[in-house]
Design a protein around this motif. Sequence first.
Motif, short mmCIF file in Angstrom:
data_model
loop_
_atom_site.label_atom_id
_atom_site.label_comp_id
_atom_site.label_asym_id
_atom_site.label_seq_id
_atom_site.Cartn_x
_atom_site.Cartn_y
_atom_site.Cartn_z
N ALA A 230 0.84 -1.20 0.00
CA ALA A 230 0.10 -0.12 0.25
C ALA A 230 0.83 1.33 -0.13
O ALA A 230 0.30 2.26 -0.44
N ASP A 231 2.15 1.47 0.35
CA ASP A 231 2.86 2.43 0.53
C ASP A 231 4.68 1.97 0.32
O ASP A 231 4.72 0.73 1.14
N CYS A 232 5.30 2.85 -0.12
CA CYS A 232 6.49 2.41 -0.26
C CYS A 232 7.35 2.39 1.29
O CYS A 232 8.29 1.77 1.31
N LYS A 233 6.68 3.01 2.20
CA LYS A 233 7.14 2.98 3.66
C LYS A 233 7.38 1.71 4.03
O LYS A 233 8.33 1.30 5.07
N ASN A 234 6.44 0.76 3.50
CA ASN A 234 6.51 -0.59 3.72
C ASN A 234 7.39 -1.74 3.29
O ASN A 234 7.67 -2.58 3.49
N ALA A 235 8.18 -0.87 2.42
CA ALA A 235 9.25 -1.85 1.88
C ALA A 235 10.60 -1.78 2.52
O ALA A 235 10.75 -0.83 3.31
N ALA B 88 15.45 -0.01 -0.71
CA ALA B 88 15.07 -0.86 -1.76
C ALA B 88 14.35 -0.12 -2.83
O ALA B 88 13.53 0.66 -2.59
N PRO B 89 14.37 -0.59 -4.16
CA PRO B 89 13.35 0.15 -5.11
C PRO B 89 12.02 -0.27 -4.81
O PRO B 89 11.49 -1.18 -4.30
N CYS B 90 11.09 0.80 -5.24
CA CYS B 90 9.58 0.57 -4.93
C CYS B 90 8.91 1.49 -6.17
O CYS B 90 9.36 2.29 -6.31
N TYR B 91 7.90 0.72 -6.61
CA TYR B 91 7.60 1.23 -8.21
C TYR B 91 5.90 1.61 -7.81
O TYR B 91 5.23 0.70 -7.41
N LYS B 92 5.63 2.76 -8.08
CA LYS B 92 4.10 3.14 -7.87
C LYS B 92 3.33 2.99 -9.31
O LYS B 92 3.89 3.11 -10.31
N ALA B 93 2.14 2.38 -9.34
CA ALA B 93 1.54 2.24 -10.24
C ALA B 93 1.04 3.39 -11.02
O ALA B 93 0.74 4.49 -10.28
N LYS B 94 0.77 3.52 -12.34
CA LYS B 94 0.31 4.54 -13.14
C LYS B 94 -1.08 4.43 -13.01
O LYS B 94 -1.69 3.33 -13.06
#
Length: 135
Positions: free
Chosen positions: A96-101, A105-111
């Motif tokens: 739900a949020d890149c804070k949880n990665a 590490a890389p994290c990619y938001k959906a378009k």
Amino acid sequence: IALASLGNPNSVFATSPPLPACDEAKGCGECLSNPDCTWWNDIKYCEDGCGMNGCGATVCPRELRTCEECLGGSGTPAGGQYFWSPYSGTNGQCIADCKNAPADAPCYKAKSDVDPSGYGPEICASIGVNKCNAA
């Protein structure tokens, strides 16, 4: 589940609790327990159906198992609402949020239609973790 009897002590049937109103739901799971609702993860809002900005997600991130499912944009169950973390979980994870990665590490938001700055599923083949070199 409540049990009800209508005057006949030998007649018992189960009734389900009422579904939460979309705008009163607290979180993705409660929102999507009502099939009439869609979830807008970025603003943490549950909407009745679709609005002027399109539709939110019809599934929560934990239900999406692949990068392609997670980064699916508008018109898919993910609705462009989530993030793909290739180093989370066993083989990557929809979150739900890149804070949880994991940190750094890389994290990619959906378009999505609302935010076209993210990534679509076409990137998934190039962002997978190489397990041979990941040790």
